[in-house]
Design an enzyme around this catalytic site. Structure first.
Site, short mmCIF file in Angstrom:
data_model
loop_
_atom_site.label_atom_id
_atom_site.label_comp_id
_atom_site.label_asym_id
_atom_site.label_seq_id
_atom_site.Cartn_x
_atom_site.Cartn_y
_atom_site.Cartn_z
N GLU A 72 33.20 -23.93 33.56
CA GLU A 72 32.08 -24.05 34.49
C GLU A 72 31.71 -22.63 34.87
OE1 GLU A 72 29.76 -23.65 37.11
OE2 GLU A 72 31.28 -24.20 38.59
N CYS A 106 27.17 -21.28 42.42
CA CYS A 106 26.73 -21.38 41.03
C CYS A 106 25.44 -22.17 40.90
CB CYS A 106 27.82 -22.03 40.17
SG CYS A 106 29.34 -21.07 40.06
#
Length: 463
Positions: free
Chosen positions: A231, A265
């Protein structure tokens, strides 16, 4: 590697921790392997007890856990409390649903075939988690929750700037009744992490971090033929169509850009606005950014916290300088931020051409990029013109149109009329340079299990 807690509000180091020795690290792996041999056979009910107890402890001691987050990476205390609750909800979610997610699945037989084909989900063993600083508990919970419930054990190398949060999460599981070695925190060096990935006792690697770190770890895992999930970063687009409620969208865009101090993010880093409403939106968004109040993140009056470190703030300033040097308009807004501490002046960048070096950079902090789109088609084009593909969002009064456009956004997640966000029951993951694999929901528990087929066939069945 130096593990240290440095309060970004004061830039004072409050605690340091030594690296683990090679001998100590091997003992951790030996203990983890021993624990796995028993834990994999522990009934779901016993695993559930540990996980639910951990969730209760988080909630009962929320302020103490939250204080560590604010101390080490500077997030607003209210957001630290929110992260503690989110982490507890993830542990609770997998305690409630893991057995159902991993139940044996009987496969339908093809026409003319005989036999009883059943797929069983079995744990792999020791998993290595490499996690970042921006959500120190949440990042751990979404690795630990599904994988411990699946019967795996976890060794975690956390970010070097949040060592106290890392230790607190390890102690959380011990206090919840977990056996030693079920969840282990290690203050390991980069070289030791490479050795762990090479170690045959470690069966998989889950990393959340930068594209650069992901490339290194994924290559190492691939060399060892080990499963990994990555990720990585994102430059999420928030598309504002002409029919959107501008006032409400501005507030959501501010939240999407500035949640967690902008260090997320899936933050709304690129705001793409249809031309007909671009002037109105930009003016109101500038006013909203200017209204942020910088200060002590422990105070309820503060709405702009320091960044996680002085180096992070310096890097963001350098990116803004590059943008300006290549023709973009860089506008700093609001009252001057404190001169001490890791603060960055809220900034809005416009007129970013596609040949500007920052066009596809990830800005991690209180800096928003605003792009103008001729129409919805152009907005989709700009959104997809990125090497990243984590999340995105579309704001419109026409829900069906928003959903149709969402299907054309090349990312792992798209939200309509809400910035990209996370919940225990929603799968989380991206495409392109944002990585691969999923966390959370049923997807998160299926990444590191062996889907074993057991097919029982009558002995007299034809070949």
């Amino acid at each position: 590697m130096s593990y240290a807690s440095t309060n970004p509000f004061t830039n004072r180091t409050v605690a340091t921790f030594r690296d683990i020795t090679d001998h100590e690290l091997d003992n951790v792996v030996v203990q983890a392997q021993s624990t796995f041999e028993s834990w994999k056979n522990v009934p779901f009910a016993e695993r559930t007890h540990v996980m639910k107890r951990a969730a209760v402890l988080l909630r009962d001691n929320a302020r103490e856990y939250a204080h560590l987050l604010t101390l080490e990476m500077g997030k607003l205390f209210s957001e630290s409390l929110g992260e503690v609750e989110l982490s507890a909800s993830i542990l609770e979610y997998y305690a409630d649903n893991a057995e159902t997610f991993l139940a044996p699945r009987t496969l339908p037989s093809a026409p003319g075939e005989t036999g009883n084909a059943v797929v069983h989900s079995e744990p792999l063993g020791i998993l290595l988690g490499i996690q970042p600083w921006n959500f120190p508990y949440y990042q751990l919970a979404r690795v630990a929750g599904p994988n411990l419930m699946a019967g795996n054990v976890v060794i975690v190398k956390h970010a070097s700037i949040v060592p106290q949060s890392a230790a607190a999460f390890e102690k959380l599981f011990l206090d919840a009744g977990a056996p030693k070695g079920l969840y282990s925190n290690v203050y390991a060096t980069k070289e030791q992490i490479s050795s762990l990935i090479d170690d045959p006792r470690v069966r998989g690697v889950a990393l959340t971090g930068s594209e650069q770190a992901g490339a290194i770890v994924a290559a190492r895992a691939g060399k060892n033929l080990k499963k990994s999930t990555m990720e990585l970063g994102g430059t999420d687009a928030l598309i504002v169509l002409a029919d959107a409620d501008i006032d409400k969208t501005v507030q959501w865009a501010l939240w999407g850009r500035m949640n967690n101090g902008g260090q997320c993010c899936v933050a709304s880093k690129r705001i793409i606005v249809e031309e007909s409403v671009a002037d109105e939106f930009t003016a109101k968004f500038l006013d909203a950014m200017a209204g942020l109040n910088a200060g002590d993140p422990l105070l309820v009056t503060t709405t702009l916290p320091p960044m996680s470190s002085q180096s992070a703030a310096d890097n963001l300033r350098a990116q803004s300088k590059i943008a300006r040097e290549h023709g973009a308009i860089v506008t700093e807004v609001g009252a001057p931020v404190p001169s001490s501490g890791a603060f960055m002046q809220p900034t809005v960048i416009t007129e970013v051409s596609s040949d500007n070096p920052v066009y596809d950079m990830e800005f991690f902090g209180p800096v928003a990029l605003i792009f103008r789109a001729a129409d919805a088609e152009d907005a989709v084009r700009i959104a997809n013109d990125s090497s990243y593909g984590l999340g995105g969002s579309i704001f419109t009064a026409d829900i069906e149109r928003g959903q149709a456009l969402a299907q054309r956004i090349d990312t792992g997640m798209v939200f309509v009329n809400h910035p990209t966000w996370t919940r225990a029951d929603l799968p989380f993951g991206g495409v392109k340079k944002s990585g691969y694999g999923h966390e959370l929901s049923s997807s998160g528990i299926e990444e590191f299990v062996n889907k074993k087929l057991i097919n029982t066939v009558p002995i007299d069945a034809p070949a």
